[in-house]
Every structure is written in C-alpha cells, then in structure tokens.
Design an enzyme around this catalytic site. Structure first.
Site, short mmCIF file in Angstrom:
data_model
loop_
_atom_site.label_atom_id
_atom_site.label_comp_id
_atom_site.label_asym_id
_atom_site.label_seq_id
_atom_site.Cartn_x
_atom_site.Cartn_y
_atom_site.Cartn_z
N ALA A 121 0.85 -1.19 0.00
CA ALA A 121 0.00 0.00 0.00
C ALA A 121 0.88 1.23 0.00
CB ALA A 121 -0.88 0.02 1.25
N SER A 167 1.28 4.18 2.31
CA SER A 167 0.89 4.10 3.73
C SER A 167 1.01 5.41 4.51
CB SER A 167 1.75 3.03 4.42
OG SER A 167 3.10 3.45 4.48
N THR A 191 -6.22 -0.89 8.47
CA THR A 191 -5.80 0.06 9.51
C THR A 191 -6.98 0.51 10.35
OG1 THR A 191 -4.98 2.31 9.80
CG2 THR A 191 -6.03 1.85 7.70
N ASP A 192 -6.69 0.99 11.56
CA ASP A 192 -7.76 1.55 12.41
C ASP A 192 -8.25 2.90 11.88
OD1 ASP A 192 -5.55 3.11 13.09
OD2 ASP A 192 -5.70 2.76 15.26
N GLU A 193 -7.46 3.51 10.97
CA GLU A 193 -7.83 4.85 10.49
C GLU A 193 -9.15 4.86 9.72
OE1 GLU A 193 -4.89 7.40 8.90
OE2 GLU A 193 -3.34 6.66 10.24
N TYR A 198 -5.68 8.77 2.46
CA TYR A 198 -5.13 7.44 2.79
C TYR A 198 -6.21 6.55 3.40
CZ TYR A 198 -2.94 3.87 5.74
OH TYR A 198 -2.63 2.68 6.36
N ALA A 251 -9.41 6.87 3.37
CA ALA A 251 -10.52 6.63 2.44
C ALA A 251 -10.15 5.52 1.46
CB ALA A 251 -10.86 7.91 1.68
N LYS A 261 -7.97 3.06 2.04
CA LYS A 261 -7.95 1.78 2.76
C LYS A 261 -9.38 1.31 3.04
CE LYS A 261 -4.87 -0.27 4.14
NZ LYS A 261 -3.99 -1.33 3.54
N ARG A 304 -2.49 8.45 19.72
CA ARG A 304 -2.38 7.23 18.92
C ARG A 304 -2.16 6.05 19.86
NH1 ARG A 304 -4.25 10.35 15.94
NH2 ARG A 304 -3.64 10.93 13.82
N ASP A 323 -0.57 22.42 11.62
CA ASP A 323 -1.19 21.10 11.77
C ASP A 323 -1.38 20.40 10.42
OD1 ASP A 323 -2.24 19.03 13.18
OD2 ASP A 323 -3.88 20.18 14.09
N ARG A 324 -1.51 19.09 10.49
CA ARG A 324 -1.89 18.26 9.33
C ARG A 324 -3.36 18.54 9.02
NH1 ARG A 324 -1.32 11.86 10.32
NH2 ARG A 324 0.76 12.14 9.45
#
Ligand code: NAD
Ligand code: DAU
Length: 351
Positions: free
Chosen positions: A85, A87, A132-134, A157, A159, A161, A221, A287-288
């Site tokens: 992937a 990632s 992933t947990d995301e 990312y 979305a 996954k 996290r 921030d991201r």
C-alpha cells in the site's frame, strides 16, 4: 500442510517482519514476496533471510495484472497476505490519486486474479487483507474502535484503505471468496521508514534537527510493536474465522507530545546527553489538514478468540527500537539519501 503464500509489500516496514516470521517459522511454506520496491520498499530489510530456500522475491507492481497472473501460475499460489500500500497520510494529502491506484485498484486487481486462479476450489484458499484503524475515523476523549464501529475515514489514505476493505467484503459476499481482514493501530519498530513520527524523530534527534510536532501535540495514537503485529497476523492467517474482521491494538494510548518527551528522554540517556537536551529540539508547526484527534483499538475479540496480546511494553519496545536505529546507522543513511531530502523539504519547509 505446505502452502505457497504471496505476501505483498514484503519489502516494506510491517511486511518485512511478516515475511521474516513466516520464512523462519514455516520451512514447508514457500513465501513469495511481491513488491514494487517504491521509496518505502527496501530489500535490505530482508537480507538476513534472503538466501533461505523457502523465500522468493518478485519485483512486481499490483497495478500490473499480467505480472500478478504470471506469479500465481509460476508458484501455484495457495494464499495471499496483502500488505502492499501507499501508507503515509501526509503523502496522501499531497497525491491522493497514488493512493487510489495502489490501495484501491491494486487490491481489486489482486482479488480478481485470485478469484480467477482459485475458481476451481475457492473455499480452499485464503485472501488476508491487512488494514488500519484509520478507516474508523476519529474518536473523542473516550471510547474505543470495535469491529462494528462504522467506517468514517477522513484522509485520502484512510478513504483508500476503507474502499479496499469494502471491496474485500464485496468479493466475499458476491463471489464467496474466503477472506479475512485485520485493522491495526500505529506500529513502530526496526525498519520503520523515517517519514513516520517515531523513526523521523529518532533520525532528527541523531542529526540535532528540529522535531516538528503538528498542531497542539495533543493528538492520541495507540502504539503497537511491529513484531507483535506480525505475531497477530500469523494467528489471524492460520486461525481467524473466514469472513471475520479482527482489530489489533497495543492497549497503549499516548498523546504525541508525551510520546515525544519519552523518546527524547530515552535518546538522551542512550546518547549520553544531559537530561533535557533533545526536548529543546521540539518545534510546534502547522497542523496536518483533517488530522484525526484520537485512535484507540478495542482488541478484545482477537484476545478472547485467538489468545493474542502484545508481548512487550511500550518502554521496552521503544528502547529496542532506538537501539536498532543506533546500531543500524547505515540503513538510516541509505534511506535518507537521495529523494528523501526533496520529500523532507517539501513536507516541512515553510510550515
Ligand atoms: P510501507 O509503506 O512501509 O510499505 C509498503 C510496501 O508496499 C513497500 O515495500 C512498497 O514497495 C510496497 N508497495 C507500494 N505500492 C506498491 C505497488 N503498487 N505494488 C507492489 N508493491 C507496492 O507500509 P507499512 O507501514 O509496512 O504498512 C503495510 C500495510 O499495513 C499497509 O497496507 C498499511 O495500510 C497497513 N497498516 C500500517 C500500519 C502502520 O502503523 N504502519 C498500521 C496499520 C495498518
Ligand atoms: O493508525 C494506523 C496508521 O498509523 C497506519 O494506517 C498508517 O499507515 C501509519 O502511517 C500511521 O498513521 P499516522 O498518521 O497515525 O502516523 P504518523 O507517524 O504519520 O503520525 C503519528 C502522529 O504524529 C499523528 O498524530 C501525526 C503526528 N506527527 C507526525 C509526523 C510525521 C507529527 O506531529 N509530526 C510529524 O512530523
């Protein structure tokens, strides 16, 4: 029973630990590492096992259907463990389409080839998708992600996954493929590419460069040592029930800034620095976008049904990880030369 297993993404961070575990633990299996060797793939990660007779490496892209078909034919592939992937969340914000191609279309390509090649006996083969947990989105101050938490992805990312997870589900429901999925929290450990928080900060502390903490640093996290994830993958692959999803997590939540301070303290001790030296490098930056506030996994199901739990504490795992990076400085130098410098500049300059 002998198996011929494709592990996609086996030259990457988690994939290399899974390949190593399977090659060493199952001498009767043939492990085929299918990897395109993108910036994140590195055969150096596997040099301790690459001459084992049950290990094969094939450089191939999961967007290249004829190449995947050829590998299935040549190795009489019985099962797939799919980790390949794109990632990194920050890269997905800059180039979402790369994530659609590899994570969504690449996964559907693999499903299609497997469905066709296994058509005579679909129930005798397993397709294990690593997620992933995301995909569950962001938690507030309380609560945990369970296997029934609705999907709510926020980054390109996550979305991509989430989309690939839905395709795996659809292939099980529609074509009766034997699939299993696991959704894991943040991994850390040896061979972690220094674009992610922990290896990036280890690298920057060694180089005495700023430690770029996004936003207020209070994002949370749930960290898991990568070797414990590989052990969970082994269990789910062999003993997980068909059609099920398993959440995997560390029972180990950390706010970013607390984790960074622990990392600084451990690094100072190992480098022989005065207390507080590395903390002075902490720099808060912009921030991201779409930054998920908190992830935390409820791993009760895999614990109760398959008997899995993490084997190392965070302090132990982090200490082993730092030791590995300090002892493998040439690995770190190799992966941070060349294009990495351009990546770093474009991601962190003017922020
Ligand atoms: P990584 O970026 O370190 O490695 C990805 C690997 O996939 C690389 O070896 C790369 O060369 C290969 N690859 C990428 N595109 C490819 C393509 N088109 N064809 C073939 N190979 C390709 O990733 P990672 O952190 O090891 O993650 C592995 C998997 O685990 C991913 O599916 C990721 O979503 C999932 N995951 C990661 C974490 C984490 O904390 N790192 C947590 C949960 C789930
Ligand atoms: O939860 C599982 C996911 O964990 C995986 O699916 C992803 O592949 C993996 O990359 C990871 O995603 P995160 O975005 O959580 O990991 P990252 O290491 O990029 O960031 C961890 C936290 O640290 C996050 O809150 C953002 C923050 N951060 C990250 C970087 C790179 C910073 O503050 N500064 C940074 O420079």
């Amino acid at each position: 029973m002998s198996k011929n297993i494709i592990i996609t993404g086996g030259a990457g961070f988690i994939g290399s630990h899974v390949v190593r575990l399977f090659v060493n633990k199952y001498p009767d299996y043939t492990i085929i590492n299918l990897d395109a060797l993108t910036y994140a793939g590195n055969l150096e990660n596997l040099k301790d096992i690459d001459s084992k007779p049950n290990y094969k490496f094939v450089k191939a892209n999961i967007l290249d259907v004829p190449a995947i078909e050829k590998i299935f034919d040549e190795y009489h592939v019985t099962d797939v463990i799919h980790l390949a992937a794109e990632s990194h969340v920050d890269r997905s914000i800059v180039s979402p389409l790369d994530f659609v191609y590899t994570n969504v279309i690449g996964t559907v390509n693999l499903l299609n080839v497997a469905k066709t090649k296994w058509a005579a006996n679909l129930s005798g083969h397993r397709f294990y998708h690593i997620s992933t947990d995301e995909v569950y989105g962001s938690l507030g101050e309380t609560g945990l992600f369970t296997e029934t938490t609705p999907y709510d992805p926020n980054s390109p990312y996550s979305a991509s996954k989430a989309s690939s997870d839905h395709f795996v589900r659809a292939y099980r429901e529609t074509y009766h493929m034997q699939t299993v999925v696991s959704n894991c929290s943040n991994n850390y450990g040896p061979y972690h590419f220094p674009e992610k928080l922990i290896p990036l900060f280890i690298h920057n502390i060694i180089q005495k460069k700023p430690l770029p903490v996004y936003g207020d640093g209070l994002y949370t996290r749930d960290w898991l040592y990568v070797k414990d994830h590989a052990l969970a993958i082994d269990l789910v692959f062999h003993e997980g029930k068909d059609g099920e999803t398993y959440n995997i997590g560390g029972f180990n939540e950390w706010k970013n800034i607390d984790l960074v301070k622990l990392l600084c303290a451990q690094m100072d001790q190992k480098l022989g620095n005065a207390k507080g030296t590395s903390e002075q490098l902490i720099t808060y930056i912009k921030d991201r976008p779409g930054h998920d506030r908190r992830y935390a996994i409820d791993a009760t199901k895999i614990n109760k049904e398959l008997g899995w739990k993490p084997t190392v504490t965070f302090e132990q795992g982090l200490s082993e990880t730092i030791d590995w990076f300090l002892q493998n400085s040439s690995w770190l130098e190799n992966v941070t030369s060349g294009n990495y410098q351009n990546y770093y500049q474009s991601m962190y300059n003017n922020r």
